[in-house]
Scaffold this active site. Sequence first.
Site, short mmCIF file in Angstrom:
data_model
loop_
_atom_site.label_atom_id
_atom_site.label_comp_id
_atom_site.label_asym_id
_atom_site.label_seq_id
_atom_site.Cartn_x
_atom_site.Cartn_y
_atom_site.Cartn_z
N GLY A 199 -29.64 -101.96 61.89
CA GLY A 199 -30.15 -100.61 62.07
C GLY A 199 -31.05 -101.00 63.68
O GLY A 199 -31.92 -101.89 63.18
N CYS A 200 -31.09 -100.06 64.40
CA CYS A 200 -31.55 -100.22 65.78
C CYS A 200 -33.30 -99.63 65.32
O CYS A 200 -34.06 -100.11 64.90
CB CYS A 200 -31.39 -99.13 66.76
SG CYS A 200 -30.74 -97.66 66.73
N TYR A 201 -32.99 -98.35 64.50
CA TYR A 201 -34.30 -97.61 63.97
C TYR A 201 -34.35 -98.85 63.20
O TYR A 201 -36.32 -98.70 62.79
CB TYR A 201 -33.78 -95.66 63.38
CG TYR A 201 -33.98 -95.14 64.45
CD1 TYR A 201 -34.63 -94.97 65.62
CD2 TYR A 201 -32.56 -94.23 64.29
CE1 TYR A 201 -34.44 -93.54 66.58
CE2 TYR A 201 -32.80 -93.37 65.44
CZ TYR A 201 -33.65 -93.10 66.15
OH TYR A 201 -33.47 -92.09 67.16
#
Lengths: 334, 334, 334, 334
Positions: free
Chosen positions: B140-142
């Site tokens: 995921g991005c985070y």
Amino acid sequence: MSIKTGIFGAAGYTGWELIGILHTHPTMSIHFAVSDSNAGETVGINGLKYVKQHEATLDEVDLVFLCTPHLASAPLAAKALDAGAKVVDLSADLRLKTPESFAKWYQHEHPVPALLPTVYGLPEVNRHEIVGKEVIANPGCYPTSSILGLAPLAKAGALKPGAPLIIDAKSGVSGAGKNPKPDLHFVEVFGDFKPYNIGRTHRHTGEIEQELHALAPNAGPIIFSPHLLPVDRGILSTIYAPLADGWDYAKARELYTDMYADELLVKVLPEGQTARLKDAVRTNRAVISLTQAAPDLLIIVSVIDNLRKGAASQAVQNANILFGLPETAGLLEN
Amino acid sequence: MSIKTGIFGAAGYTGWELIGILHTHPTMSIHFAVSDSNAGETVGINGLKYVKQHEATLDEVDLVFLCTPHLASAPLAAKALDAGAKVVDLSADLRLKTPESFAKWYQHEHPVPALLPTVYGLPEVNRHEIVGKEVIANPGCYPTSSILGLAPLAKAGALKPGAPLIIDAKSGVSGAGKNPKPDLHFVEVFGDFKPYNIGRTHRHTGEIEQELHALAPNAGPIIFSPHLLPVDRGILSTIYAPLADGWDYAKARELYTDMYADELLVKVLPEGQTARLKDAVRTNRAVISLTQAAPDLLIIVSVIDNLRKGAASQAVQNANILFGLPETAGLLEN
Amino acid sequence: MSIKTGIFGAAGYTGWELIGILHTHPTMSIHFAVSDSNAGETVGINGLKYVKQHEATLDEVDLVFLCTPHLASAPLAAKALDAGAKVVDLSADLRLKTPESFAKWYQHEHPVPALLPTVYGLPEVNRHEIVGKEVIANPGCYPTSSILGLAPLAKAGALKPGAPLIIDAKSGVSGAGKNPKPDLHFVEVFGDFKPYNIGRTHRHTGEIEQELHALAPNAGPIIFSPHLLPVDRGILSTIYAPLADGWDYAKARELYTDMYADELLVKVLPEGQTARLKDAVRTNRAVISLTQAAPDLLIIVSVIDNLRKGAASQAVQNANILFGLPETAGLLEN
Amino acid sequence: MSIKTGIFGAAGYTGWELIGILHTHPTMSIHFAVSDSNAGETVGINGLKYVKQHEATLDEVDLVFLCTPHLASAPLAAKALDAGAKVVDLSADLRLKTPESFAKWYQHEHPVPALLPTVYGLPEVNRHEIVGKEVIANPGCYPTSSILGLAPLAKAGALKPGAPLIIDAKSGVSGAGKNPKPDLHFVEVFGDFKPYNIGRTHRHTGEIEQELHALAPNAGPIIFSPHLLPVDRGILSTIYAPLADGWDYAKARELYTDMYADELLVKVLPEGQTARLKDAVRTNRAVISLTQAAPDLLIIVSVIDNLRKGAASQAVQNANILFGLPETAGLLEN
């Protein structure tokens, strides 16, 4: 009763905001608005014109607001007090209690040490100390947001002794002032977001720590991380507060709803809501929300408009107290 | 060698970004781009048109990228694997190691538990595990921003055992996807800034914790606080890491410069600099800065473009590894 | 072949953009980058450092790009030509054909009248004139957008003789340069939009008129209304063109599709589509759309990136022609 | 006197703005606020809650504001009139004078033709017609800006007969309503700017033309070009007005200063100043500037807040007239 006020530094963002508030204040009027660079131009209200500093008729006003830079403000405060006016200083000059502390955080000798210590004007925390004073240090924008967010815990001894208090703060660009600088150019800020002066180097760290440790001497150090937000106004502080033994989310929440129950300029959001910037922008109030991060760790989100509760409207709130007016006179329009 | 790829969910922000990267990739080509809602429209590259899902010719491609939502992705992954294609899944379906963990964070039974555990594709941390696999879970991005920011400390045992790790993260709006929602309306976001799903409720908390605890089993819990930033793209995470006994700022910094010394897609800024969003936006790399907050507390600022290193370009990086290509093929344009 | 180039004014927005383009150019390399204020700092590419003006080794380069302000550029052009280098001047110094015209629009005597007239470098309009020259005047950003939008009509005599040509143009803030000014402060621009220098007072009016009247001597006056748009980059010009007798929308459209049919850096949108800023931002091309407002009134929307086709990439396009390279070398990345 | 009002469509941007104005109105109070989708939620003022449409107690109010979509509004207007309430309709249903005109511009049969023609409520132009009426059509946002900008010329016969009137208008995104749509997603609008419905296709074209031709029957057609501006609120219209024989800039300017001399909600800027969006945003007034483009061509810049003078505050202004109150009651806060 009519209270005549004068404003120094009237053409900056804070000065302009203050003029707007005083314009509709039921009791206060603006007698002069000093701006050396704008002198002669109309302010845009009641035919008022900006004047140069030496034209300010200090002996004709009851109260002076100083929206001038630090180092310039304290000498003006001394002069205004000599002339018999009360003073609300919105600069940092009078916020720190000792010349030593000032020298530490501002890398400069204090310009008028005789004025220290001055009462710190955060009414929700210490309004009884403000009553009857001649001069008040108006809190900084970040400190207002931070201290209102932590005061209920600090006063009750609910902060874990010695544990660092992390304040991850984000401010709109008007907090950096109106003077054009490379970093404030529209093209630089647009689409960007950045931390600056993190790691206990920002000057507001000392101010926040001074006030919080006065409430909770055994509290830990402040870790203060300001960020520049690509909006014009508003501060949102995300605060991480470790709780002392015996405290939990429910008991902590009660401290907030108790302390701010009768405050018209601080709103504690109901459970399940989280404060956002727009809750406070263009209002005179702080908005606070509480979230449990862990059984012994509270996340407080504290939001203000940096130019209002973080500067101009809080200055008027302090001025109202100084003159025995209703504390929120002129401040409840919305 | 030429590698034929197919993309599902090709009309969203991530899919579109992926198409742009693959378009200039030296070895990979796009064989089909699925978007049920845009089927028939031209993609804008090489005469390619979006097709419906049932028109995807899985048996003609070497590799499938899944930019589809969670729950929809895992079944597609299974189908693609059956057809003999390799898979990089950009959804959350394959990131958590067990069906139980998935059910906990996504409040839904896992759609294809037989695919678990899948290798988590964060090359700078575990590229040797990616080599030779058939299917990869793209982070995921985070989590990408968070784990790259903490991995050097975690791997070295430099995190204070049991102490909470606070990740105060801020993301541009494209991270929320392309579907119009009331909260993503321009008028709502403009001039605002807000935390959301804080207090260990955001789904990425589990993913970050899983990967960090794999590196440092005695690390404390993740306190993950995402905020919505009024910009289109980019993630900046401000991370507060308490150091274990015997570690200080200088030794910690060495861990970062060592681990990322030869990484082309991670840049550690020199001392005294602080990472900002624009350091990473529209690039394929992560940028990391380190600041001492206290002798035993490090502030790590970790920045990525959420659609690139946080999604599409990392997917290509993983795909490059899967096919034995240079890991940064097609990714070093700037 | 390798072409050595030098850049003056390399630290402004245009200079920076030019550096980015040259960095990936197949044939050109950057030999020096002049910026008096940034001298000594690294440019960020190939170890290059900014140098002071007197350190520029003019005799070692084949070509000089001038991103310097007007009045400063022409003397530099003369010096570079003396040293044997070719010159692309991105300033306004060489765009107007006569010293009189320059004096009228720039309220200043021309610094090097001997250089006038210089060839105006808008390749889609006059590339044959550019071939083999030593010095080229690179068009302004607004003029590029305006002239590309009107040239097909002007060349064909399709503009109504004598009728005013209204160009309502909107530009992102980078068009105003990098120097911090009160009007460019983030807080001033955020949430605002404003016309400036309207009513034939903007200096680009003369440049647009000169070039259009060269193509269509009987065309009417240019009414040029620039507006400041709260974005970082891009120009969108909405142009109102009254058609001469015998012309209508369909015939006019044909002029555009004909003239730009083989142009790689100008795209005419299909019927029914309208150009938007994002069609051109961060690309090297102009995008044009046509809409019928009345049987004899055409609305042309012409969009460019002010820093690319409106400055740096057009400069490279001109340079490519000067050196006999493919005109779009280094410019077709997207 | 106290006037009870009810609002339909109270949860949209215009409804919300109207609630804010009425909240501080000296004479009017809000008796009900209808929003089917928000029914049951608190409005945030005086304990008021949104109700469903069938719960609206029409017989208990003196006045109804309709912030509902076109086609839905006219039937509600009829119902409210039957119940004895006066009506200010902020939708487009009652603005065009004939069912034929409505059908032409809205591609739909008029829902309640018996209500036509209704008085068009632009007080600065026709306040005497508003007095004593039961129902008023509140002007559209673009038309308010456009007509106020052209009315002085139109009334005096100073527009060149038959010459097209070009209105190049730019609006903030709230003008497009609160419903989430792909085109209004933050990511789509951020950094963009685009024309839409240009070429006499936007519905407001008919409304502007109807009202201007009523003032100046020999005026030319309206060429109306709306653009979407990446800000939340405000409309700026740049209007190009060819003057009739015998008129020049000075005489035209006099028409404006005369017509608007005593208007509290329209400000004509002094010579040399140009109106900008921020002059009007969050105020209830229109701001107009005049610039000479050519001896016989005037550029008028006309600015309003689309949600205030372009909708809610103008609705209150009309309501004030309907009830014989001071026209600016509740509207002069700043």
